[in-house]
Design an enzyme around this catalytic site. Structure first.
Site, short mmCIF file in Angstrom:
data_model
loop_
_atom_site.label_atom_id
_atom_site.label_comp_id
_atom_site.label_asym_id
_atom_site.label_seq_id
_atom_site.Cartn_x
_atom_site.Cartn_y
_atom_site.Cartn_z
N GLY A 14 0.87 -1.20 0.19
CA GLY A 14 0.07 -0.13 0.06
C GLY A 14 0.87 1.04 0.01
O GLY A 14 1.57 1.56 -1.04
N PHE A 15 0.71 1.91 1.21
CA PHE A 15 1.66 3.30 1.21
C PHE A 15 0.94 4.15 0.01
O PHE A 15 1.95 4.84 -0.60
CB PHE A 15 3.15 3.04 1.16
CG PHE A 15 3.60 2.15 2.31
CD1 PHE A 15 4.04 2.82 3.56
CD2 PHE A 15 3.70 0.58 2.27
CE1 PHE A 15 4.50 2.08 4.60
CE2 PHE A 15 4.30 0.22 3.16
CZ PHE A 15 4.76 0.84 4.34
N HIS A 16 -0.32 4.43 0.06
CA HIS A 16 -0.72 5.27 -1.03
C HIS A 16 -2.10 5.60 -0.52
O HIS A 16 -2.86 5.09 0.22
CB HIS A 16 -0.43 4.82 -2.35
CG HIS A 16 -1.28 3.63 -2.56
ND1 HIS A 16 -0.65 2.26 -2.64
CD2 HIS A 16 -2.55 3.62 -2.93
CE1 HIS A 16 -1.48 1.79 -2.83
NE2 HIS A 16 -2.84 2.17 -3.11
N ALA A 17 -2.39 6.67 -1.23
CA ALA A 17 -3.99 7.19 -1.36
C ALA A 17 -4.33 7.37 -2.55
O ALA A 17 -3.65 7.31 -3.61
CB ALA A 17 -4.29 8.34 -0.38
#
Ligand code: T46
Length: 133
Positions: A47-50
């Site tokens: 992940g590590f995102h929007a």
């Protein structure tokens, strides 16, 4: 930020179980894309995102994993997905990280849009600056 789960009915009989998911009935958007994450190695965080516009529902159809969701104002850690009849709603402009994948984890994701790399915000400071306006 409120963590929103969607419970799916298990249609079971003596042969086993089945879950059916229908767009705009069980899911609050039209499903344009389905993907699944599996074979994630131990101790890996993803992940590590929007996303600027994407809405998604994540369902752990096998095994388990955890989510961290962060609105920029509130961060909720340790959200456990460990059953195929529970979906986690992930709204647009929410930073997400996934971790603690069990070896048998299959994470199914229903998405409201086609894949578009330009919809991702992969830098946390940039995410915060967009959230703050
Ligand atoms: C999300 C979390 C829950 C594609 O080509 N098409 C796709 O539909 C997707 C989802 C990914 N990709 C490519 C992009 C990368 O080269 O597959 C590779 C792995 O994607 P990513 O590093 O973005 O994977 P995760 O696990 O960090 O994030 C994924 C989704 O991308 C994301 O939207 O919310 O799962």
């Amino acid at each position: 930020m409120k963590i929103k789960f969607i419970d799916f009915n298990i249609l079971g009989d003596e042969r086993g179980s089945l879950i059916a998911i229908e767009e705009l009935k069980d899911i609050p958007f039209e499903i344009k894309r389905v993907y699944y994450i599996f074979g994630t190695k131990q101790n890996v965080r993803r992940g590590f995102h929007a996303h600027k516009d994407l809405q998604q529902i994540a369902i752990c159809v096998s095994g388990s994993c955890k989510f961290l969701l962060d609105s920029g104002k509130k961060r909720v850690d340790n959200i456990v997905l460990d059953t195929p009849n529970k979906g986690l709603f992930i709204d647009k402009m929410i930073w997400r990280e996934m971790y603690d994948f069990s070896e048998d984890c299959v994470l199914l994701v229903l998405a409201s849009e086609y894949y578009d790399e330009s919809d991702y915000i992969r830098d946390y400071d940039k995410f915060l600056s967009v959230v703050d306006g």
